[in-house]
Write a protein that holds these residues in place. Structure first.
Motif, PDB file in Angstrom:
ATOM      1  N   MET A   1      -2.824  -8.611   8.964  1.00 59.25           N
ATOM      2  CA  MET A   1      -2.731  -8.028   7.759  1.00 59.25           C
ATOM      3  C   MET A   1      -1.685  -7.355   7.117  1.00 59.25           C
ATOM      4  N   ALA A   2      -1.188  -7.801   5.804  1.00 61.49           N
ATOM      5  CA  ALA A   2       0.144  -7.286   5.141  1.00 61.49           C
ATOM      6  C   ALA A   2      -0.124  -5.662   4.983  1.00 61.49           C
ATOM      7  N   SER A   3       0.892  -5.154   5.340  1.00 58.18           N
ATOM      8  CA  SER A   3       0.809  -3.609   5.090  1.00 58.18           C
ATOM      9  C   SER A   3       0.778  -3.420   3.713  1.00 58.18           C
ATOM     10  N   ARG A   4       0.315  -1.869   3.354  1.00 60.74           N
ATOM     11  CA  ARG A   4       0.233  -1.871   1.830  1.00 60.74           C
ATOM     12  C   ARG A   4       1.601  -1.902   1.101  1.00 60.74           C
ATOM     13  N   LYS A   5       2.658  -1.451   1.990  1.00 64.03           N
ATOM     14  CA  LYS A   5       3.960  -1.536   1.360  1.00 64.03           C
ATOM     15  C   LYS A   5       4.312  -3.047   0.874  1.00 64.03           C
ATOM     16  N   GLN A   6       3.996  -4.041   1.888  1.00 64.58           N
ATOM     17  CA  GLN A   6       4.377  -5.456   1.635  1.00 64.58           C
ATOM     18  C   GLN A   6       3.197  -5.806   0.271  1.00 64.58           C
ATOM     19  N   CYS A   7       2.153  -5.427   0.253  1.00 68.91           N
ATOM     20  CA  CYS A   7       1.277  -5.760  -0.988  1.00 68.91           C
ATOM     21  C   CYS A   7       1.848  -5.019  -2.177  1.00 68.91           C
ATOM     22  N   PHE A   8       2.485  -3.906  -1.962  1.00 63.45           N
ATOM     23  CA  PHE A   8       3.018  -3.218  -3.275  1.00 63.45           C
ATOM     24  C   PHE A   8       4.359  -4.029  -3.909  1.00 63.45           C
ATOM     25  N   ASP A   9       5.088  -4.455  -2.937  1.00 64.01           N
ATOM     26  CA  ASP A   9       6.252  -5.457  -3.166  1.00 64.01           C
ATOM     27  C   ASP A   9       5.797  -6.685  -4.019  1.00 64.01           C
ATOM     28  N   GLU A  10       4.866  -7.101  -3.495  1.00 64.14           N
ATOM     29  CA  GLU A  10       4.317  -8.296  -3.993  1.00 64.14           C
ATOM     30  C   GLU A  10       3.883  -8.225  -5.252  1.00 64.14           C
ATOM     31  N   ALA A  11       3.149  -7.253  -5.458  1.00 67.70           N
ATOM     32  CA  ALA A  11       2.499  -6.918  -6.842  1.00 67.70           C
ATOM     33  C   ALA A  11       3.559  -6.673  -7.788  1.00 67.70           C
ATOM     34  N   VAL A  12       4.631  -5.816  -7.288  1.00 67.30           N
ATOM     35  CA  VAL A  12       5.627  -5.523  -8.230  1.00 67.30           C
ATOM     36  C   VAL A  12       6.566  -6.884  -8.752  1.00 67.30           C
ATOM     37  N   ARG A  13       6.487  -7.783  -7.749  1.00 65.06           N
ATOM     38  CA  ARG A  13       7.518  -8.976  -7.886  1.00 65.06           C
ATOM     39  C   ARG A  13       6.508  -9.801  -9.207  1.00 65.06           C
ATOM     40  N   ALA A  14       5.290  -9.600  -9.075  1.00 70.20           N
ATOM     41  CA  ALA A  14       4.376 -10.629  -9.900  1.00 70.20           C
ATOM     42  C   ALA A  14       4.085  -9.822 -11.079  1.00 70.20           C
ATOM     43  N   ALA A  15       4.434  -8.660 -11.292  1.00 66.05           N
ATOM     44  CA  ALA A  15       4.128  -7.744 -12.708  1.00 66.05           C
ATOM     45  C   ALA A  15       5.115  -7.827 -13.607  1.00 66.05           C
ATOM     46  N   SER A  16       4.762  -7.747 -15.025  1.00 65.44           N
ATOM     47  CA  SER A  16       5.821  -7.913 -15.932  1.00 65.44           C
ATOM     48  C   SER A  16       5.705  -6.604 -16.676  1.00 65.44           C
ATOM     49  N   GLU A  17       4.994  -5.457 -16.174  1.00 66.50           N
ATOM     50  CA  GLU A  17       4.864  -4.265 -16.981  1.00 66.50           C
ATOM     51  C   GLU A  17       6.163  -3.273 -17.227  1.00 66.50           C
ATOM     52  N   GLU A  18       6.314  -2.927 -18.249  1.00 65.66           N
ATOM     53  CA  GLU A  18       7.493  -2.203 -18.548  1.00 65.66           C
ATOM     54  C   GLU A  18       7.654  -0.762 -17.839  1.00 65.66           C
ATOM     55  N   PHE A  19       6.654  -0.256 -17.415  1.00 66.41           N
ATOM     56  CA  PHE A  19       6.825   0.957 -16.870  1.00 66.41           C
ATOM     57  C   PHE A  19       7.239   0.804 -15.409  1.00 66.41           C
ATOM     58  N   LEU A  20       7.140  -0.513 -14.841  1.00 67.11           N
ATOM     59  CA  LEU A  20       7.700  -0.703 -13.298  1.00 67.11           C
ATOM     60  C   LEU A  20       9.386  -0.497 -13.481  1.00 67.11           C
ATOM     61  N   THR A  21       9.799   0.582 -13.436  1.00 64.77           N
ATOM     62  CA  THR A  21      11.258   1.027 -13.222  1.00 64.77           C
ATOM     63  C   THR A  21      11.463   0.933 -11.886  1.00 64.77           C
ATOM     64  N   GLU A  22      12.827   0.923 -11.615  1.00 66.06           N
ATOM     65  CA  GLU A  22      13.337   1.056 -10.267  1.00 66.06           C
ATOM     66  C   GLU A  22      12.776   2.225  -9.609  1.00 66.06           C
ATOM     67  N   SER A  23      13.016   3.392 -10.281  1.00 65.94           N
ATOM     68  CA  SER A  23      12.558   4.506  -9.538  1.00 65.94           C
ATOM     69  C   SER A  23      11.094   4.640  -9.082  1.00 65.94           C
ATOM     70  N   PHE A  24      10.154   3.961 -10.123  1.00 68.26           N
ATOM     71  CA  PHE A  24       8.636   3.790  -9.831  1.00 68.26           C
ATOM     72  C   PHE A  24       8.630   3.131  -8.466  1.00 68.26           C
ATOM     73  N   THR A  25       9.295   1.932  -8.365  1.00 68.60           N
ATOM     74  CA  THR A  25       9.266   0.922  -7.392  1.00 68.60           C
ATOM     75  C   THR A  25       9.783   1.629  -6.254  1.00 68.60           C
ATOM     76  N   ARG A  26      10.747   2.302  -6.149  1.00 71.29           N
ATOM     77  CA  ARG A  26      11.489   2.772  -4.892  1.00 71.29           C
ATOM     78  C   ARG A  26      10.658   3.902  -4.431  1.00 71.29           C
ATOM     79  N   THR A  27      10.116   4.857  -5.194  1.00 71.19           N
ATOM     80  CA  THR A  27       9.141   6.079  -5.110  1.00 71.19           C
ATOM     81  C   THR A  27       7.930   5.546  -4.072  1.00 71.19           C
ATOM     82  N   TYR A  28       7.096   4.527  -4.777  1.00 74.80           N
ATOM     83  CA  TYR A  28       6.092   4.268  -4.013  1.00 74.80           C
ATOM     84  C   TYR A  28       6.265   3.440  -2.663  1.00 74.80           C
TER      85      TYR A  28
END
Ligand SMILES: [Zn+2]
Ligand SMILES: [Zn+2]
Length: 280
Positions: A1-28
């Motif tokens: 099963m994929a780890s939460r981090k892998q699922c998160f990275d996948e979700a970030v790649r698929a999303a187009s929301e403007e709040f997804l800054t680099e800082s947000f992605t790196r933090t989580y």
């Protein structure tokens, strides 16, 4: 099963929301790494969770003054999460929290106890003492301590009753839920525990915060009236709300990692708060 981090990275790649800054992605991404490491540290620490026979709740975090192995893992985790937050938000400085609790079991036990009892009054008074924001302190404690609950649940060999229907606190650890799920095929509704990740079934029509079943007080809305996989369920009795994920027909709600859905839908929280609803 994929780890939460892998699922998160996948979700970030698929999303187009403007709040997804680099800082947000790196933090989580860093937080999920740190949580994985904490679970590994707990496994190797020799800490053996104990469980309640009567089961209400089945697991409570023990007093850290009497559990040194667990205390050391928690101290490490607090430090690690505090560093991750500070790297992205230099204004948020948890140094007083870390310094006070690293060598003082009394202070550590008090801090962790405030999270375990989900007492907002206690957390607010500790936040004032340590000169940090109460919401920031909740954030630190949530990400630093939740792995203890997830670890305890992995260690539990008994059965957890998850068809509880009228139970709005987690049957395993007693926490409030952070997200709801509705399986569109079966029409069944579930809640997700914010601490141990358990998903359990509840009544379809009832407030997930206060349990109110009066349909005149209950409703939901979607963002901008758009059809989507997410909605806000609210209650005009307690003015609470919970975000709900609609699970497609052939998907298994029990396999969904709604921690990621929660992160990716901050705009729904803003909309709910704007309408006067709040999270407990
Ligand atoms: Zn739980
Ligand atoms: Zn309510």
């Amino acid at each position: 099963m994929a780890s939460r981090k892998q699922c998160f990275d996948e979700a970030v790649r698929a999303a187009s929301e403007e709040f997804l800054t680099e800082s947000f992605t790196r933090t989580y991404s860093s937080i999920f790494d740190a949580q994985d490491e904490m679970r590994t540290a707990l496994k190797g620490s020799g800490y053996a969770p104990t469980f309640s026979e009567s089961g209400d709740p089945i697991y409570s975090l023990p007093d850290l003054r009497a559990h040194d192995a667990l205390a050391l893992c928690v101290i490490d985790s607090l430090k690690r999460i505090a560093e991750i937050i500070r790297a992205q938000h230099p204004g948020i400085d948890f140094t007083p929290v870390i310094e006070s609790t690293a060598f003082d079991r009394e202070a550590l036990s008090e801090l962790v106890g405030s999270f375990a009892s989900q007492s907002m009054n206690q957390i607010e008074s500790l936040a004032a003492r340590y000169r940090v924001g109460a919401e920031e302190l909740v954030f630190l404690l949530t990400y630093a301590i939740s792995p203890c609950y997830a670890f305890a649940r992995q260690q539990y060999r008994g059965t957890i009753e998850t068809q509880t229907l009228e139970r709005y606190r987690c049957p395993f650890c007693g926490s409030l839920a952070d997200m709801a799920l509705i399986h569109q095929d079966a029409g069944t509704r579930y809640l997700h525990c914010s601490r141990c990740d358990l998903i359990w079934q509840v009544k379809r029509v009832a407030c997930a915060v206060c349990g109110n079943e009066n349909i005149d007080d209950l409703g939901y809305f979607e963002l901008d009236g758009r059809e989507s996989d997410y909605r806000i369920s609210y209650c005009d009795h307690c003015h609470g709300y919970i975000k709900t994920v609609l699970i497609a027909k052939f998907d298994d709600p029990l396999m969904r990692d709604v921690v990621i859905d929660n992160l990716m839908t901050a705009n729904l929280d803003h909309a709910a708060i704007h309408r006067g609803y709040s999270r407990p």
